[in-house]
Design a protein around this motif. Structure first.
Motif, PDB file in Angstrom:
ATOM      1  N   THR A 111     -34.340  60.306  41.155  1.00  0.00           N
ATOM      2  CA  THR A 111     -34.727  59.585  42.255  1.00  0.00           C
ATOM      3  C   THR A 111     -34.776  58.022  42.149  1.00  0.00           C
ATOM      4  N   ASP A 112     -35.393  57.571  40.989  1.00  0.00           N
ATOM      5  CA  ASP A 112     -35.147  56.148  40.703  1.00  0.00           C
ATOM      6  C   ASP A 112     -34.270  55.641  39.769  1.00  0.00           C
ATOM      7  N   VAL A 113     -33.063  56.488  39.431  1.00  0.00           N
ATOM      8  CA  VAL A 113     -32.194  56.093  38.621  1.00  0.00           C
ATOM      9  C   VAL A 113     -31.452  54.951  39.102  1.00  0.00           C
ATOM     10  N   ASN A 114     -31.391  53.657  38.468  1.00  0.00           N
ATOM     11  CA  ASN A 114     -30.496  52.525  38.840  1.00  0.00           C
ATOM     12  C   ASN A 114     -30.629  52.224  40.146  1.00  0.00           C
ATOM     13  N   GLN A 115     -32.067  52.255  40.497  1.00  0.00           N
ATOM     14  CA  GLN A 115     -32.388  51.794  41.702  1.00  0.00           C
ATOM     15  C   GLN A 115     -33.154  50.321  41.692  1.00  0.00           C
ATOM     16  N   THR A 143     -38.041  51.579  38.293  1.00  0.00           N
ATOM     17  CA  THR A 143     -38.009  51.833  36.875  1.00  0.00           C
ATOM     18  C   THR A 143     -38.175  53.197  36.633  1.00  0.00           C
ATOM     19  N   VAL A 144     -37.339  53.819  35.704  1.00  0.00           N
ATOM     20  CA  VAL A 144     -37.530  55.382  35.204  1.00  0.00           C
ATOM     21  C   VAL A 144     -38.570  55.441  34.335  1.00  0.00           C
ATOM     22  N   PRO A 145     -39.787  55.869  34.504  1.00  0.00           N
ATOM     23  CA  PRO A 145     -40.917  55.838  33.639  1.00  0.00           C
ATOM     24  C   PRO A 145     -40.710  56.609  32.422  1.00  0.00           C
ATOM     25  N   ALA A 146     -41.018  56.067  31.009  1.00  0.00           N
ATOM     26  CA  ALA A 146     -40.786  56.645  29.787  1.00  0.00           C
ATOM     27  C   ALA A 146     -41.403  58.224  29.740  1.00  0.00           C
ATOM     28  N   PRO A 204     -26.856  55.467  29.929  1.00  0.00           N
ATOM     29  CA  PRO A 204     -28.256  55.522  30.280  1.00  0.00           C
ATOM     30  C   PRO A 204     -28.543  54.789  31.512  1.00  0.00           C
ATOM     31  N   PRO A 205     -29.551  55.152  32.340  1.00  0.00           N
ATOM     32  CA  PRO A 205     -29.877  54.259  33.508  1.00  0.00           C
ATOM     33  C   PRO A 205     -30.391  53.080  33.191  1.00  0.00           C
ATOM     34  N   TRP A 206     -29.932  51.844  33.959  1.00  0.00           N
ATOM     35  CA  TRP A 206     -30.009  50.512  33.343  1.00  0.00           C
ATOM     36  C   TRP A 206     -31.439  49.940  33.384  1.00  0.00           C
ATOM     37  N   ASN A 207     -32.323  50.960  34.424  1.00  0.00           N
ATOM     38  CA  ASN A 207     -33.732  50.686  34.500  1.00  0.00           C
ATOM     39  C   ASN A 207     -34.783  51.661  33.939  1.00  0.00           C
ATOM     40  N   ASP A 208     -34.188  52.491  32.977  1.00  0.00           N
ATOM     41  CA  ASP A 208     -34.633  53.297  32.287  1.00  0.00           C
ATOM     42  C   ASP A 208     -35.814  52.498  31.155  1.00  0.00           C
TER      43      ASP A 208
END
Length: 203
Positions: free
Chosen positions: A65-69, A73-76, A149-153
């Motif tokens: 859902t939050d990937v690259n948004q 961020t994508v929480p650890a 990997p997602p840039w917001n991970d």
């Protein structure tokens, strides 16, 4: 068995040239050289009849859902799943290394073809599913495609390079197959295995 790479150290960061994408200040990411890294192996056990190579990202978000948004961020702490970047099977014992860029160089929209010189075979990687809904990129992605990997991970991704020594000369897989199909096919045939790990992030 031993497995190593001259392209990066075990536990170290994977250079951008061996990734699907690299950081870009203007757009977060841009496509990269997408070369497969150098790999070499030794100490194959007696009785081995073929080898299998798998490359797996073990840190892919289980929920996208939050990937690259933007603004998210994508929480650890999010549960993670495996993503197969490469499955190469029926590797003959006459081969003890793979040169950098030998099987992949540059991103190929809609995916690289399946065919390799016999007896080598390669499966589709998980970019096949990732790009399934993209009219410009959809297709069967055979062979190696590198990290993206997602840039917001929040989490740095870990890439497992694994080689297996098998007691069969050819896996009982026909036609199009996936990395998970390989995992199931090698069950009960593994004589030995080795792995090393690379890391990658676009944050």
């Amino acid at each position: 068995m031993k497995l190593w790479s001259d392209s990066f150290k075990d536990g170290g960061a994977i250079p951008g040239e061996f990734a699907f994408a690299v950081k870009d200040p203007a757009t977060h990411v841009r496509l990269s050289s997408n070369r497969n890294p150098h790999l070499a192996w030794d100490d194959v056990p007696p009785g081995t009849e073929s080898l299998v190579l798998l490359v797996i990202d073990g840190d892919v978000p289980s929920v996208g859902t939050d990937v690259n948004q933007e603004g998210k961020t994508v929480p650890a702490s999010l549960p993670r799943v495996d993503f197969f970047h490469w499955s190469l099977i029926d590797i003959p014992l006459s081969r003890s290394s793979i040169a950098a860029g030998e099987f992949s160089s540059a991103v190929t929209p809609r995916g690289k073809p399946a065919q390799l010189p016999a007896p080598l075979r390669q499966g589709v990687n998980d970019y096949t599913g990732w790009f399934a809904g993209d009219k410009d990129m959809s297709g069967d992605y055979y062979g190696f495609d590198g990290p993206c990997p997602p840039w917001n991970d929040e989490l740095v991704h870990h890439y497992f390079f694994r080689i297996y020594a098998l007691d069969v000369p050819r896996l009982e897989l026909k036609g199009r197959f996936t990395g998970q199909d390989v995992i199931e096919a090698i069950h009960g045939h593994i004589l030995d295995e080795a792995q090393f790990i690379g890391t990658y992030t676009l944050r």
